[in-house]
Every structure is written in structure tokens, then in C-alpha cells.
Design a protein around this motif. Sequence first.
Motif, mmCIF file in Angstrom:
data_model
loop_
_atom_site.group_PDB
_atom_site.id
_atom_site.type_symbol
_atom_site.label_atom_id
_atom_site.label_comp_id
_atom_site.label_asym_id
_atom_site.label_seq_id
_atom_site.Cartn_x
_atom_site.Cartn_y
_atom_site.Cartn_z
ATOM 1 N N ALA A 76 39.530 -42.319 -23.047
ATOM 2 C CA ALA A 76 40.236 -42.188 -21.625
ATOM 3 C C ALA A 76 40.988 -43.339 -21.417
ATOM 4 C CB ALA A 76 39.064 -42.135 -20.207
ATOM 5 N N SER A 77 40.606 -44.654 -22.029
ATOM 6 C CA SER A 77 41.300 -45.775 -21.885
ATOM 7 C C SER A 77 42.536 -45.669 -22.798
ATOM 8 C CB SER A 77 40.471 -47.072 -22.457
ATOM 9 O OG SER A 77 41.175 -48.096 -22.560
ATOM 10 N N MET A 78 42.458 -45.128 -23.961
ATOM 11 C CA MET A 78 43.806 -45.005 -24.709
ATOM 12 C C MET A 78 44.638 -44.152 -24.099
ATOM 13 S SD MET A 78 42.574 -45.237 -28.710
ATOM 14 C CE MET A 78 41.492 -43.844 -28.680
ATOM 15 N N LYS A 79 44.275 -43.007 -23.565
ATOM 16 C CA LYS A 79 44.960 -42.240 -23.045
ATOM 17 C C LYS A 79 45.908 -42.682 -21.874
ATOM 18 C CE LYS A 79 44.705 -37.646 -20.724
ATOM 19 N NZ LYS A 79 43.821 -36.485 -20.309
ATOM 20 N N GLU A 80 45.088 -43.405 -20.975
ATOM 21 C CA GLU A 80 45.990 -44.024 -19.748
ATOM 22 C C GLU A 80 47.145 -45.075 -20.594
ATOM 23 O OE1 GLU A 80 45.751 -43.550 -16.456
ATOM 24 O OE2 GLU A 80 44.360 -41.821 -16.937
ATOM 25 N N GLN A 81 46.646 -45.509 -21.522
ATOM 26 C CA GLN A 81 47.744 -46.666 -22.091
ATOM 27 C C GLN A 81 48.994 -45.941 -22.747
ATOM 28 O OE1 GLN A 81 45.590 -49.300 -24.838
ATOM 29 N NE2 GLN A 81 44.553 -50.249 -23.648
ATOM 30 N N ILE A 82 48.719 -44.863 -23.568
ATOM 31 C CA ILE A 82 49.706 -44.091 -24.192
ATOM 32 C C ILE A 82 50.784 -43.157 -23.147
ATOM 33 C CG2 ILE A 82 50.025 -42.153 -25.859
ATOM 34 C CD1 ILE A 82 47.739 -43.434 -27.324
ATOM 35 N N ARG A 85 54.438 -45.288 -18.585
ATOM 36 C CA ARG A 85 55.622 -45.287 -18.358
ATOM 37 C C ARG A 85 56.275 -46.112 -19.687
ATOM 38 N NH1 ARG A 85 59.667 -44.354 -14.228
ATOM 39 N NH2 ARG A 85 61.704 -45.121 -14.989
ATOM 40 N N ALA A 86 55.863 -47.420 -19.778
ATOM 41 C CA ALA A 86 56.362 -47.993 -21.107
ATOM 42 C C ALA A 86 56.349 -47.291 -22.263
ATOM 43 C CB ALA A 86 55.665 -49.302 -21.072
ATOM 44 N N ARG A 87 55.248 -46.631 -22.485
ATOM 45 C CA ARG A 87 54.978 -46.019 -23.731
ATOM 46 C C ARG A 87 55.775 -44.639 -24.115
ATOM 47 N NH1 ARG A 87 50.888 -48.003 -27.402
ATOM 48 N NH2 ARG A 87 50.382 -50.070 -26.657
ATOM 49 N N ILE A 92 60.768 -40.349 -24.908
ATOM 50 C CA ILE A 92 61.613 -39.392 -24.081
ATOM 51 C C ILE A 92 63.160 -39.446 -24.442
ATOM 52 C CG2 ILE A 92 62.536 -38.839 -21.628
ATOM 53 C CD1 ILE A 92 59.757 -39.444 -20.671
ATOM 54 N N GLU A 93 63.524 -40.978 -24.460
ATOM 55 C CA GLU A 93 64.911 -41.363 -25.054
ATOM 56 C C GLU A 93 65.263 -41.031 -26.320
ATOM 57 O OE1 GLU A 93 65.056 -45.284 -23.939
ATOM 58 O OE2 GLU A 93 65.558 -44.965 -21.719
ATOM 59 N N ARG A 94 64.591 -41.074 -27.478
ATOM 60 C CA ARG A 94 64.695 -40.892 -28.796
ATOM 61 C C ARG A 94 64.886 -39.425 -29.007
ATOM 62 N NH1 ARG A 94 59.922 -42.587 -31.628
ATOM 63 N NH2 ARG A 94 60.569 -44.604 -31.100
ATOM 64 N N PHE A 95 63.891 -38.470 -28.246
ATOM 65 C CA PHE A 95 64.000 -37.105 -28.577
ATOM 66 C C PHE A 95 64.635 -36.386 -27.405
ATOM 67 C CE2 PHE A 95 60.142 -38.605 -30.539
ATOM 68 C CZ PHE A 95 60.437 -38.206 -32.179
ATOM 69 N N ASP A 106 61.908 -40.628 -13.826
ATOM 70 C CA ASP A 106 60.675 -40.561 -13.246
ATOM 71 C C ASP A 106 60.117 -38.967 -13.214
ATOM 72 O OD1 ASP A 106 60.222 -43.177 -12.500
ATOM 73 O OD2 ASP A 106 61.279 -42.714 -10.611
ATOM 74 N N ASP A 107 61.123 -38.166 -13.264
ATOM 75 C CA ASP A 107 60.820 -36.511 -13.305
ATOM 76 C C ASP A 107 60.698 -36.151 -15.111
ATOM 77 O OD1 ASP A 107 61.230 -36.362 -10.562
ATOM 78 O OD2 ASP A 107 63.107 -35.535 -10.805
ATOM 79 N N ARG A 108 61.533 -36.913 -15.520
ATOM 80 C CA ARG A 108 61.195 -36.617 -17.027
ATOM 81 C C ARG A 108 59.730 -37.085 -17.396
ATOM 82 N NH1 ARG A 108 66.730 -38.686 -19.748
ATOM 83 N NH2 ARG A 108 65.920 -37.743 -21.606
ATOM 84 N N ILE A 109 59.208 -38.237 -17.145
ATOM 85 C CA ILE A 109 57.953 -38.825 -17.398
ATOM 86 C C ILE A 109 56.783 -37.637 -16.947
ATOM 87 C CG2 ILE A 109 56.636 -40.682 -16.928
ATOM 88 C CD1 ILE A 109 58.890 -42.449 -17.205
ATOM 89 N N ASP A 110 57.190 -37.474 -15.657
ATOM 90 C CA ASP A 110 56.030 -36.606 -15.313
ATOM 91 C C ASP A 110 56.060 -35.077 -16.073
ATOM 92 O OD1 ASP A 110 55.295 -38.325 -13.051
ATOM 93 O OD2 ASP A 110 56.841 -37.190 -11.700
ATOM 94 N N LEU A 111 57.278 -34.515 -16.390
ATOM 95 C CA LEU A 111 57.200 -33.348 -16.969
ATOM 96 C C LEU A 111 56.541 -33.549 -18.479
ATOM 97 C CD1 LEU A 111 60.699 -31.933 -16.340
ATOM 98 C CD2 LEU A 111 58.559 -30.999 -15.729
#
Length: 159
Positions: A76-82, A85-87, A92-95, A106-111
Motif C-alpha cells: 500500500a505504501s509503495m502503491k501510493e508512492q508510485i 503525480r511526480a512518478r 505519461i510524457e514518455r509514452f 490532471d485528467d491524463r494522470i487520473d486516466l
Amino acid sequence: MLGHRTLTMEDYGAILKRRWWIIVIPTVVLPIIAVAIALVIPPQYVSQTLVLVEQQTVPDEYVKPVVSEDLAARLASMKEQILSRARLTPIIERFNLFGTGKTSMDDRIDLTRKNIDIKPIHSEMARTGGLPGFFISFKASDARTAQLVTGEITSLFVN
């Protein structure tokens, strides 16, 4: 009216002649509808990986465990970190995930978060000191992208 007598093959033939449309129309129409739906719905590809976590094999008397919390809490801790937004932003930008249109970051991160699924393994072997782990999966409209993003997320968990 036939009454209470048993039906013969001629009776069944007469029924089919009168009700032929009940058989022919669904046989023709339903495959056409199924093909049309298959062409309209966009394909979704899911890439999944399994991460196994080895438990400490050296007794606690010799070496103190580095991590004292259980696998579920660590996951759960690792999941929150990964999924932060920073991770996710570099992935998102690379792919170029969900970049088809005027979608905000923000919408792209949510998706992206909605398409990432992390599930721990629930098995008898994991409860008795076996090899516990978890599945990481990602859904995308392109198979190669799904595979690459799953690899990136897995490498974040492993690191």
C-alpha cells in the motif's frame, strides 16, 4: 387444434413452415449486430506482470529484519508512492498516454491511475510462509504501450 395427441414429424414441419421467421431473422440479424458492435468498440489490451517477494530466510536471531511491516502495508505504501503525480508524469510524457486531444495533465494522470491495477496474491501458500507477491497490470489501446508502461511501473516497484 391438435388436442392431446402426440406430434408427428409432419406436425413439426408445418410448425416450421408457419414460423420460419423466428429462426431465420435471429440467425441473420444477431451476427450482423455482433460484428457492428465489435467494429465500434475500441480494442483494450491488458499487460500484466507478477512480482514475487521473497521472505527472509535467515532466522531473526542472526539478522534483524530491515522491514518490520507486513507485505500488504508495504505494498500500500509503495502503491501510493508510485501512483503519485511526480512518478506518473514522466511515464505519461514518455509514452504519450491519453494525449489524443486537449486533455489536461490532471485528467491524463487520473486516466492512467484508473488503468493501473495492483492486486496482491491471495493464496494458501503465501499465508504459510511461501512466496507472496502481487500482480501489476495496465490497460491501453495499444498492446506495445501496455507492455512498456507495465514494465516501467514494475521497475518502479522493484527499485
